[in-house]
Design a protein around this motif. Sequence first.
Motif, mmCIF file in Angstrom:
data_model
loop_
_atom_site.group_PDB
_atom_site.id
_atom_site.type_symbol
_atom_site.label_atom_id
_atom_site.label_comp_id
_atom_site.label_asym_id
_atom_site.label_seq_id
_atom_site.Cartn_x
_atom_site.Cartn_y
_atom_site.Cartn_z
ATOM 1 N N SER A 199 -6.530 1.124 5.842
ATOM 2 C CA SER A 199 -7.224 -0.158 5.882
ATOM 3 C C SER A 199 -6.309 -1.261 6.411
ATOM 4 N N ASP A 200 -5.057 -1.272 5.945
ATOM 5 C CA ASP A 200 -4.071 -2.249 6.440
ATOM 6 C C ASP A 200 -3.877 -2.109 7.946
ATOM 7 N N ARG A 214 -5.632 2.779 1.497
ATOM 8 C CA ARG A 214 -5.200 1.384 1.660
ATOM 9 C C ARG A 214 -4.334 1.221 2.900
ATOM 10 N N SER A 268 0.827 -1.210 0.000
ATOM 11 C CA SER A 268 0.000 0.000 0.000
ATOM 12 C C SER A 268 0.860 1.258 0.000
#
Length: 333
Positions: free
Chosen positions: A241-242, A238, A230
């Motif tokens: 989100s990770d 991203r 990401s």
Amino acid sequence: MKKVFAILFAASLFLCVSCESTKQQAPEAEEQAEVVRASTERKKESASSAASSSKNQFKKVLQEMKISVVSSPKDTVAGKPFSSPYKIQAVTADGQPCAAIKIIAEYPASKKGESVAFENASLVTDQNGFAEFSAPLPAFAAKSNVLFYPEPPSSAPELVRMASAAAAEAPWRARTNLGNHTGILVSIVDYRQNGTINIGNGSQPSAQALTGSLWKAGLMGAQNADFHNSIDADDPARIRSDALKQLNGNSLFKFVVYGRVKYASEITKDDDGFYTATFSGDLGALNIATGEVLLKTSKTVTAKDKSEWKVLSNAQQEMAKLFCEELLYSLYQ
């Protein structure tokens, strides 16, 4: 029949009189319109002339006056007031004080994401040309400046630009107010000379170096993480989100610090046996709860050493120091 004729005759006579009256009034209306147009043009020319005169006068003021910063407060912490006011002095070209001059202090007033918004305060110099400005309480962390310049005669953009270009600057510094154990995920991706990501065997030298720098600065809650795909895509959504997946509901961590460190050029070796390495790096930081990007910056470092391994390590450590300094003036709660 006579009655009808009389009516028709009266009507035609009325029309003739009306037409004649209109013919007489038309030139008068045109003359009046011309007078109005001429008056409007004169007003425009007068306004333009006044604006030009005002601009020239203000330009002369900027050329003949010098504003200097006599003293400025030390760094503070977000949420704490500055320890002292800013003090400035306005003098003429030959050093004579400019008394009763209006000065604008343009200062950082708010912050959204990584963007700082400024507001103005009006000051007036005393008989010795001095004025003081007490900056409002800084509610955010940032590294910025306060500008001081003569108040323009109007808010015309050109005059404001002229004033700003001639402004005296003083530092405005508010460091992070994060607690020592605030959770910060650190993920910095290193690249090889061929441009590929350097992964495997737990190799995260730049992330480890930055985490170490944050610890030295007192932010002991910093911890390494790995979101290299990401980060390689430079995608904050991203990355967040990770982070959320890795944390799995752990609310102790508030921020993700992420970046990329690449070779700006190939390592070179000179005739004296010294290696030189230049790295380019970009750094970002986001609020995990909101996804708001708080920082986006770039840095370049060059290191030189007779050991090829050490020159790389030195460059990574220097990049980490620069990254850490940016974060100390960007993260706050």
